[in-house]
Design a protein around this motif. Structure first.
Motif, PDB file in Angstrom:
ATOM      1  N   VAL A 196       0.824  -1.243   0.082  1.00 25.04           N
ATOM      2  CA  VAL A 196       0.126  -0.003  -0.067  1.00 25.04           C
ATOM      3  C   VAL A 196       0.739   1.289   0.101  1.00 25.04           C
ATOM      4  CG1 VAL A 196      -2.011  -0.834   1.284  1.00 25.04           C
ATOM      5  CG2 VAL A 196      -0.105  -0.177   2.567  1.00 25.04           C
ATOM      6  N   PRO A 197       0.241   2.411  -0.223  1.00 25.81           N
ATOM      7  CA  PRO A 197       0.925   3.587  -0.098  1.00 25.81           C
ATOM      8  C   PRO A 197       1.129   4.154   1.359  1.00 25.81           C
ATOM      9  CG  PRO A 197      -0.906   4.052  -1.505  1.00 25.81           C
ATOM     10  CD  PRO A 197      -0.966   2.664  -1.019  1.00 25.81           C
ATOM     11  N   ALA A 198       2.328   4.442   1.535  1.00 27.35           N
ATOM     12  CA  ALA A 198       2.711   4.668   2.908  1.00 27.35           C
ATOM     13  C   ALA A 198       2.946   6.294   3.143  1.00 27.35           C
ATOM     14  CB  ALA A 198       4.007   3.969   3.444  1.00 27.35           C
ATOM     15  N   LEU A 199       3.079   6.676   4.560  1.00 31.71           N
ATOM     16  CA  LEU A 199       3.199   7.940   5.000  1.00 31.71           C
ATOM     17  C   LEU A 199       2.234   8.898   4.932  1.00 31.71           C
ATOM     18  CD1 LEU A 199       7.029   8.333   4.077  1.00 31.71           C
ATOM     19  CD2 LEU A 199       6.242   7.450   6.268  1.00 31.71           C
ATOM     20  N   GLN A 200       1.181   9.200   5.925  1.00 32.75           N
ATOM     21  CA  GLN A 200       0.146   9.911   5.613  1.00 32.75           C
ATOM     22  C   GLN A 200       0.509  11.358   5.333  1.00 32.75           C
ATOM     23  OE1 GLN A 200      -2.866   8.865   5.677  1.00 32.75           O
ATOM     24  NE2 GLN A 200      -3.903  10.740   5.272  1.00 32.75           N
TER      25      GLN A 200
END
Length: 255
Positions: free
Chosen positions: A153-157
């Motif tokens: 998944v995409p990371a780092l909000q």
């Protein structure tokens, strides 16, 4: 975890709140289709767990499924909720005996596939799911004891941008929140780690600062140059952050 409020979905998105983006047909996702090293890298990371019968959730037209078929797997059930994309998926793999296209959501079909799979794969899909906890509880039912859910998944909000919003992303994941999600849904945590450290700065500059979009040229260049470099680095050195998060959760064996 904090979830950003979604704007109205762009033209072509599904209205179903569970998978907000599976109808998307934009140029940004088309651009991602030119990448070859990136999906091969993900499959390599998942390869210790890819065996027997697997599910590829949110398969779309099957771009990632073709890489999974190169792994040592017995069969693939490719789940795609969008009827149009399911039609493309079915047509594309009609001569492939190891792949069966399934039109539906795992939350609706978990009972039909109870304890069916050795592994369930989510490649850049879970971020599109409004209720990721309910999704993983359904996956837990579908896995055999000892089976694994494999999530990329995409990371780092803090990287969450208008681009994420336009693709129907409900969130980007952190290492701690990813591990917590697995534990809350009954899984033992096998692996939770960041990936693609070299992608963090260019993604931040392109998507957060300059608010640009993906192109086939930029994706192809990074796939040819950036991915092999970051892949080599991360093979030997654990990263404290990365543009993506890789998670593996295992279903317990019965006592």
């Amino acid at each position: 975890m904090n979830t950003p409020e979604l704007a109205d979905p762009p033209l072509g998105f599904s209205a179903d709140s569970r998978f907000g983006s599976f109808e998307y047909e934009g140029a940004d996702l088309e651009a991602m289709g030119v990448a070859e090293n990136y999906p091969k890298w993900i499959v390599e990371e998942f390869s210790p767990y890819l065996r027997g019968k697997i599910a590829d959730v949110g398969a779309g037209s099957g771009n990632f499924s073709k890489y999974l078929l190169n792994a040592d797997v017995e069969s693939i059930h490719a789940f795609e909720p969008c009827s149009r994309m399911h039609g493309l998926l079915s047509k594309r793999y009609e001569q492939e005996s190891r792949l069966e296209a399934v039109n539906g959501y795992v939350t609706d079909l978990a009972g039909e596939f109870e304890a069916k799979f050795d592994a369930v794969v989510y490649n850049n899909v879970m971020e599109h799911v409004a209720d990721d906890e309910a999704e993983l509880k359904a996956v837990y039912r579908m896995l055999k004891p000892g089976g694994c859910v494999l999530i990329y998944v995409p990371a780092l909000q803090w990287l969450y941008s208008d681009f994420d919003r336009s693709l129907g992303h409900y969130r980007r994941y952190e290492k701690a929140s990813g591990a917590e999600l697995l534990l809350k849904t009954g899984f033992a945590v096998e692996t939770v780690k960041y990936a693609d450290v070299l992608g963090v700065l260019p993604w931040f500059l392109c998507m957060k600062v300059f608010r640009s979009k993906l192109s086939k040229g930029s994706v192809g260049l990074y796939d040819r140059v950036g991915v092999p470099v970051t892949r080599m680095i991360e093979k030997f050195v654990p990263m404290p952050l990365g543009k993506n998060l890789l998670m593996v959760g295992r279903k317990a064996w019965p006592n």
